[in-house]
Motif scaffolding. Structure first.
Motif, PDB file in Angstrom:
ATOM      1  N   LEU A 119       0.824  -1.200   0.000  1.00  0.00           N
ATOM      2  CA  LEU A 119       0.000   0.000   0.000  1.00  0.00           C
ATOM      3  C   LEU A 119       0.863   1.257   0.000  1.00  0.00           C
ATOM      4  N   THR A 120       2.007   1.197   0.649  1.00  0.00           N
ATOM      5  CA  THR A 120       2.929   2.334   0.610  1.00  0.00           C
ATOM      6  C   THR A 120       3.303   2.649  -0.836  1.00  0.00           C
ATOM      7  N   ASP A 121       3.625   1.606  -1.589  1.00  0.00           N
ATOM      8  CA  ASP A 121       3.992   1.807  -2.991  1.00  0.00           C
ATOM      9  C   ASP A 121       2.774   2.174  -3.836  1.00  0.00           C
ATOM     10  N   LEU A 122       1.609   1.618  -3.520  1.00  0.00           N
ATOM     11  CA  LEU A 122       0.389   1.972  -4.256  1.00  0.00           C
ATOM     12  C   LEU A 122       0.084   3.460  -4.121  1.00  0.00           C
ATOM     13  N   PHE A 123       0.172   3.981  -2.884  1.00  0.00           N
ATOM     14  CA  PHE A 123      -0.100   5.411  -2.677  1.00  0.00           C
ATOM     15  C   PHE A 123       0.962   6.269  -3.367  1.00  0.00           C
ATOM     16  N   GLU A 124       2.191   5.768  -3.415  1.00  0.00           N
ATOM     17  CA  GLU A 124       3.259   6.490  -4.116  1.00  0.00           C
ATOM     18  C   GLU A 124       2.937   6.599  -5.604  1.00  0.00           C
ATOM     19  N   VAL A 125       2.433   5.514  -6.192  1.00  0.00           N
ATOM     20  CA  VAL A 125       2.087   5.513  -7.614  1.00  0.00           C
ATOM     21  C   VAL A 125       0.904   6.445  -7.875  1.00  0.00           C
ATOM     22  N   MET A 126      -0.096   6.422  -7.005  1.00  0.00           N
ATOM     23  CA  MET A 126      -1.266   7.278  -7.217  1.00  0.00           C
ATOM     24  C   MET A 126      -0.897   8.752  -7.145  1.00  0.00           C
ATOM     25  N   LEU A 127      -0.118   9.123  -6.149  1.00  0.00           N
ATOM     26  CA  LEU A 127       0.274  10.528  -6.015  1.00  0.00           C
ATOM     27  C   LEU A 127       1.273  10.947  -7.091  1.00  0.00           C
ATOM     28  N   GLN A 131      -7.533   1.862   4.924  1.00  0.00           N
ATOM     29  CA  GLN A 131      -6.118   1.961   5.277  1.00  0.00           C
ATOM     30  C   GLN A 131      -5.577   3.372   5.057  1.00  0.00           C
ATOM     31  N   LEU A 132      -6.019   4.016   3.978  1.00  0.00           N
ATOM     32  CA  LEU A 132      -5.609   5.397   3.739  1.00  0.00           C
ATOM     33  C   LEU A 132      -6.036   6.282   4.908  1.00  0.00           C
ATOM     34  N   ARG A 133      -7.264   6.146   5.343  1.00  0.00           N
ATOM     35  CA  ARG A 133      -7.772   6.990   6.415  1.00  0.00           C
ATOM     36  C   ARG A 133      -7.121   6.653   7.753  1.00  0.00           C
ATOM     37  N   LYS A 134      -6.817   5.394   7.971  1.00  0.00           N
ATOM     38  CA  LYS A 134      -6.120   5.000   9.202  1.00  0.00           C
ATOM     39  C   LYS A 134      -4.742   5.659   9.278  1.00  0.00           C
ATOM     40  N   ARG A 135      -4.000   5.599   8.191  1.00  0.00           N
ATOM     41  CA  ARG A 135      -2.653   6.163   8.187  1.00  0.00           C
ATOM     42  C   ARG A 135      -2.696   7.691   8.206  1.00  0.00           C
ATOM     43  N   THR A 136      -3.728   8.257   7.587  1.00  0.00           N
ATOM     44  CA  THR A 136      -3.900   9.705   7.619  1.00  0.00           C
ATOM     45  C   THR A 136      -4.165  10.188   9.036  1.00  0.00           C
ATOM     46  N   ALA A 137      -5.017   9.442   9.755  1.00  0.00           N
ATOM     47  CA  ALA A 137      -5.349   9.819  11.135  1.00  0.00           C
ATOM     48  C   ALA A 137      -4.130   9.741  12.040  1.00  0.00           C
ATOM     49  N   ARG A 161      -8.520  14.724   6.360  1.00  0.00           N
ATOM     50  CA  ARG A 161      -9.142  13.473   5.920  1.00  0.00           C
ATOM     51  C   ARG A 161      -9.508  13.577   4.440  1.00  0.00           C
ATOM     52  N   ILE A 162      -9.029  12.652   3.635  1.00  0.00           N
ATOM     53  CA  ILE A 162      -9.312  12.658   2.201  1.00  0.00           C
ATOM     54  C   ILE A 162      -9.689  11.255   1.750  1.00  0.00           C
ATOM     55  N   GLY A 163     -10.217  11.164   0.531  1.00  0.00           N
ATOM     56  CA  GLY A 163     -10.540   9.879  -0.073  1.00  0.00           C
ATOM     57  C   GLY A 163      -9.495   9.496  -1.102  1.00  0.00           C
ATOM     58  N   LEU A 164      -9.660   8.299  -1.668  1.00  0.00           N
ATOM     59  CA  LEU A 164      -8.682   7.825  -2.639  1.00  0.00           C
ATOM     60  C   LEU A 164      -8.634   8.714  -3.879  1.00  0.00           C
ATOM     61  N   HIS A 165      -9.797   9.171  -4.346  1.00  0.00           N
ATOM     62  CA  HIS A 165      -9.800  10.017  -5.543  1.00  0.00           C
ATOM     63  C   HIS A 165      -9.160  11.371  -5.260  1.00  0.00           C
ATOM     64  N   ASP A 166      -9.115  11.752  -3.979  1.00  0.00           N
ATOM     65  CA  ASP A 166      -8.480  13.025  -3.634  1.00  0.00           C
ATOM     66  C   ASP A 166      -6.966  12.959  -3.811  1.00  0.00           C
TER      67      ASP A 166
END
Length: 384
Positions: A185-193, A292-298, A304-309
């Motif tokens: 997921l760390t790498d997934l979020f890196e790819v999305m951003l 998981q995104l929201r957990k790590r954000t908190a 607080r953001i969503g995946l599309h954000d």
């Protein structure tokens, strides 16, 4: 017209021939001679006007028939949305009415009651829009003379402004993931951003579409979740979405890391299947990724953001760096530049200010070139 026994009536009428062949319409089951006569008159009137309005069709039966005809042409999640509107809202509200008896006042009264009951405006708008679309099909197929929902759709609510992270917040989130989790997921979020890819696109990304040597990947598929449950792999909606995306070093590092993990785990050392998936090769569930995104954000107390954000954050960072709108639109794979401006026009204010300033400076320079240089006498007169 004849009595068919058991208190029912049947009508039979000859219609205009087609291709030289005689056409006869015969319908039965009417409870009275008058009812059968009215239906026969409607058939004859329909033949004359080119519109056949079946008085025995209810709104419920028509909407379900319309859904069945639309299903092969709709994405599964789009069909699920239509079906939910029909069964949850439209059938309970209007299903008992005959299709010909549905009037604008019925629809307007329902909209008013729903809004007074504090029903979500988006939900009400979507339900009546679905009804309008369905009845438009009835008009096009000459089953209705007019669409009673044509002017009853409430205004579409303005979309809430998206929350975007600043570059510092995005960098903090990625650093936290690398230090505390270092997982896929760390790498997934890196790819999305790092690419601005949509949620469904990154979850449907296959290794066969990742070209590490060329530093590019191709968006070929997207993952759709139906009612946050069953997932479905399909092609992107628009041709513009099917395109190549360039990869910069941070994204390349994330993909290389996932490639090494996959090759070590694969008995043949091959790269195949989904880039981001479960151990068995099935797709990640979008709702779990969001959780998981929201957990790590908190954990970082970030907005607080969503995946599309994450995609909107990538766009806002590009805008802040004064990347031309045409380039941003191409990178995000929008169908037109107008789409990019409609989505991010509020973020383009500073860029617009800079553009106007540059225009003014260019005009000033041009005006200065056209003004003749003053001679010695003119300089003395101005000084005096």
């Amino acid at each position: 017209m004849e009595e068919a026994g058991h208190g029912s009536w049947t009508y039979c009428v000859d219609l205009a021939p087609e291709d030289g062949k005689r056409r006869t319409r015969r319908r039965g089951g009417f409870t009275s001679r008058a009812e059968a006569a009215r239906e026969m008159a409607a058939v004859l009137d329909g033949e004359l006007r080119g519109v056949y309005e079946n008085r025995r069709t209810t709104v419920a039966s028509y909407l379900r028939e319309w859904l069945a005809t639309r299903k092969p042409h709709l994405a599964p999640n789009t069909y699920a949305g239509y079906a939910a509107c029909v069964e949850r809202d439209l059938v309970p509200a209007f299903g008992h009415l005959r299709l010909l008896d549905l009037r604008p006042e019925h629809i307007d009264a329902w909209v008013t009651a729903q809004l007074e009951a504090q029903r979500g405006r988006v939900t009400v708008h979507r339900a009546v829009s679905t009804l309008r679309n369905a009845l438009n099909a009835a008009v096009r197929s000459w089953r209705l003379r007019y669409n009673p929902a044509k002017h009853s759709v409430p205004p579409k609510p303005r979309a809430a402004e998206r929350t975007c992270w600043t570059p510092d917040e995005a960098a903090t989130f990625l650093q936290h993931g690398a230090e505390q989790y270092a997982d896929q997921l760390t790498d997934l979020f890196e790819v999305m951003l790092g690419t601005g890819m949509r949620r469904g696109e990154v979850l449907a990304l296959h290794w066969s579409d990742v070209h590490l040597m060329d530093r590019k990947l191709f968006v070929r598929w997207t993952l759709a979740a139906i009612n946050n449950g069953k997932t479905h792999l399909r092609e992107p909606k628009t041709e513009a979405s099917r395109a190549w995306i360039s990869l910069f070093p941070r994204v390349m590092t994330a993909l290389h890391r996932q490639a090494a993990i996959r090759m070590n785990a694969h008995p043949d050392g091959l790269l195949e299947g989904l880039v981001f998936g479960r151990p068995g090769g099935t797709p990640l569930r979008p709702q779990w990724v969001l959780d998981q995104l929201r957990k790590r954000t908190a954990e970082l107390d970030l907005p607080r953001i969503g995946l599309h954000d994450l995609r909107h954050t990538a766009a806002s960072i590009m805008i802040a760096e004064n990347i031309p709108v045409a380039v941003i639109s191409k990178t995000l794979r929008h169908s037109t530049i107008a789409t990019t401006i409609n989505l991010y026009g509020h973020l383009l204010k500073d860029s617009a200010d800079q553009a106007v300033l540059a225009l003014a400076q260019a005009l000033d320079r041009a005006a200065a070139k056209q003004s003749p240089a003053p001679g010695p006498g003119e300089v003395l007169r101005r000084a005096a």
